[in-house]
Design a protein around this motif. Structure first.
Motif, PDB file in Angstrom:
ATOM      1  N   GLY A  14       0.802  -1.220   0.000  1.00 41.41           N
ATOM      2  CA  GLY A  14       0.000   0.000   0.000  1.00 41.41           C
ATOM      3  C   GLY A  14       0.831   1.266   0.000  1.00 41.41           C
ATOM      4  N   SER A  36      -2.884  -1.996   0.934  1.00 37.82           N
ATOM      5  CA  SER A  36      -3.124  -3.045  -0.049  1.00 37.82           C
ATOM      6  C   SER A  36      -2.152  -4.172   0.266  1.00 37.82           C
ATOM      7  CB  SER A  36      -2.878  -2.498  -1.459  1.00 37.82           C
ATOM      8  OG  SER A  36      -3.051  -3.497  -2.432  1.00 37.82           O
ATOM      9  N   ASP A  48      -7.412  -5.478  -2.321  1.00 35.53           N
ATOM     10  CA  ASP A  48      -7.697  -4.048  -2.455  1.00 35.53           C
ATOM     11  C   ASP A  48      -6.574  -3.313  -3.191  1.00 35.53           C
ATOM     12  OD1 ASP A  48     -10.299  -3.884  -1.281  1.00 35.53           O
ATOM     13  OD2 ASP A  48      -9.380  -4.141   0.688  1.00 35.53           O
ATOM     14  N   THR A  49      -6.913  -2.105  -3.649  1.00 29.92           N
ATOM     15  CA  THR A  49      -5.895  -1.263  -4.274  1.00 29.92           C
ATOM     16  C   THR A  49      -5.711  -0.033  -3.384  1.00 29.92           C
ATOM     17  OG1 THR A  49      -7.469  -0.080  -5.709  1.00 29.92           O
ATOM     18  CG2 THR A  49      -6.527  -2.151  -6.556  1.00 29.92           C
ATOM     19  N   LEU A  58       1.784   1.709  -5.762  1.00 31.51           N
ATOM     20  CA  LEU A  58       1.286   0.349  -5.564  1.00 31.51           C
ATOM     21  C   LEU A  58       1.905  -0.599  -6.590  1.00 31.51           C
ATOM     22  CD1 LEU A  58      -0.741  -1.884  -4.612  1.00 31.51           C
ATOM     23  CD2 LEU A  58      -2.393  -0.861  -6.181  1.00 31.51           C
ATOM     24  N   THR A  76     -11.830  -6.843  -4.173  1.00 25.99           N
ATOM     25  CA  THR A  76     -12.309  -5.491  -3.876  1.00 25.99           C
ATOM     26  C   THR A  76     -13.262  -5.594  -2.689  1.00 25.99           C
ATOM     27  OG1 THR A  76     -12.073  -4.780  -6.178  1.00 25.99           O
ATOM     28  CG2 THR A  76     -13.525  -3.475  -4.782  1.00 25.99           C
ATOM     29  N   HIS A  83     -10.107   3.077  -1.557  1.00 26.60           N
ATOM     30  CA  HIS A  83      -9.739   1.667  -1.658  1.00 26.60           C
ATOM     31  C   HIS A  83      -9.645   1.192  -3.105  1.00 26.60           C
ATOM     32  CE1 HIS A  83     -10.836   1.068   2.661  1.00 26.60           C
ATOM     33  NE2 HIS A  83     -11.768   1.954   2.376  1.00 26.60           N
ATOM     34  N   SER A  84     -10.457   1.780  -3.973  1.00 26.86           N
ATOM     35  CA  SER A  84     -10.636   1.164  -5.296  1.00 26.86           C
ATOM     36  C   SER A  84     -10.224   2.002  -6.489  1.00 26.86           C
ATOM     37  CB  SER A  84     -12.114   0.784  -5.479  1.00 26.86           C
ATOM     38  OG  SER A  84     -12.914   1.940  -5.669  1.00 26.86           O
ATOM     39  N   SER A 221      -7.605  -1.717   6.186  1.00 31.74           N
ATOM     40  CA  SER A 221      -7.377  -0.923   4.984  1.00 31.74           C
ATOM     41  C   SER A 221      -6.738   0.428   5.282  1.00 31.74           C
ATOM     42  CB  SER A 221      -8.690  -0.714   4.230  1.00 31.74           C
ATOM     43  OG  SER A 221      -9.149  -1.934   3.694  1.00 31.74           O
TER      44      SER A 221
END
Length: 394
Positions: A14, A36, A48-49, A58, A76, A83-84, A221
């Motif tokens: 992340g 992430s 997650d991204t 990332l 996801t 997050h996305s 997260s």
């Protein structure tokens, strides 16, 4: 880049955002992280991204470990953009990846990014076999969006908890025991109070589900990863989710010419005389999200305002609107304030308190112009009696 491992096959990939100071109205003086995680097993899975501006960071972190084109699955857990929003950039590098999410998540991703990927909708009880480990999916709708989901990695015994157990804190150390735990718990409490407070019932259900799992690590997260103080933060979530309170009273007020402020200080003195911990905030200078952190465990809330145009001051209106949305439970409240030729603030505050779910069981106190000695005594007794009521409820 510094490589951080949660376990033999799980990496942190992340980003730490040291500069953000506002998270949709919630102040973040310690910054924010967008966490992430990469699982490298017989299959490769990204949990997650990150927020879109950090997409390249990332991808760089993933590239240190494995070619992003080898990612098989992207989970996801939550479609909120923090997050996305890097998902489109990741999918450009891993177009063959399957995206696993809830039905609400699928609908939301398509609407947010106007793209349709190779989606696999999952529900509670579904399991993804990665090889040595399996990933179990647990949808947690309305914790805190309808699409929200957490997942659990067997073997490594890692809970990817999405927004649960998070904190907004930037640090170069990724684990709870590497940081000042008092700072971490403070930010965890503030995070819960400002984001998860309205969803206490769902929190309790989610925590009950976790009791069945052997958990070595909680990977949220946002914020640091929990590995040592897991019992502490889980116990906190149980306490907060059940709406339990302590013998603490928060007094939040604003004052036009000083009379309401004098009342507030005298009421606080009465609270203290009853042996109850009180905290005083003037809302024209106080940080609203810090006040809400204190409200979380408080048994009583006293709101004061001078009257302006037959209502409360704008700073108090903002606080009450915020409280109404968060709907704290298990609290008793009352209003106070000074007025000139006509009142109105006290009634407006009491109505907003009731709308926020705060029990208004004691008449408030109001006075005209400037408090005299008898009225100051009345304020003291009001604070003392209110504190006794809070003590009786604990």
């Amino acid at each position: 880049m510094n490589q951080v491992k949660l376990s033999e096959s799980v990496y942190y990939v992340g980003a730490v955002d040291w500069n953000t100071r506002d998270f949709h109205g919630y102040t973040t003086p310690r910054g924010v992280t967008y966490n992430s995680y990469l699982i490298v097993d017989e299959k490769v899975c990204l949990i997650d991204t990150v927020k879109a501006p950090f997409a390249q960071e990332l991808l760089d972190r993933v590239s240190q470990i494995i070619d992003p084109a080898k990612i098989d699955y992207i989970i996801t857990n939550h479609i909120e953009p923090d997050h996305s929003s890097a998902l489109p950039a990741v999918m450009e590098r891993a177009p063959q990846a399957k995206v696993l999410l809830t039905e609400h998540g699928r609908t939301g991703i398509i609407k947010h990014y106007q793209k349709s990927y190779d989606f696999q909708v999952v529900k509670e009880g579904d399991v993804l076999d990665l090889g040595r480990n399996k990933l179990h999916f647990v949808p947690v709708p309305m914790l805190h969006w309808p699409d929200s989901m957490i997942c659990y990695l067997t073997g490594e015994q890692i809970l990817f908890s999405n927004d649960a157990f998070g904190q907004h804190i930037s640090t170069t150390k990724r684990f709870d025991d590497e940081n000042d735990i008092h700072e971490v718990l403070y930010e965890a409490e503030k995070y819960y109070a400002n984001i998860l407070l309205p969803f206490g019932k769902m929190v309790v259900k989610a925590v009950d589900k976790l009791k069945e799992l052997p958990i070595q690590t909680i990977a949220p997260s946002h914020g640091v990863v929990w590995r040592k103080h897991i019992p502490d933060i889980v116990a906190k979530y149980q306490f907060w989710g059940q709406g339990k309170t302590t013998d603490k009273i928060i007094i939040a007020y604003d004052s036009m010419w000083g009379s309401t402020e004098r009342m507030a200080r005298q009421i606080l003195d009465g609270v203290a005389a009853a042996g109850v911990t009180g905290k005083l905030y003037k809302m024209s200078t106080a940080d609203r999200s810090e006040v809400i952190r204190d409200v979380l465990e408080a048994g009583g809330v006293l709101i004061g305002s001078s009257t302006l145009n037959n209502g409360m001051l704008p700073s108090m209106g903002a606080l009450m609107t915020y409280l109404k949305g968060l709907r704290p439970t298990g609290k008793v409240g009352a209003a106070f304030g000074a007025y000139g030729w006509g009142g109105g603030a006290q009634n407006a505050i009491e109505e907003m308190m009731k709308s926020a779910g705060i029990a208004v069981e004691q008449p408030g106190v109001s006075l005209k112009w400037v408090p005299d000695e008898a009225e100051m005594d009345k304020c003291f007794e009001f604070g003392r009696e209110f504190a006794q009521k809070v003590l009786a409820r604990i």
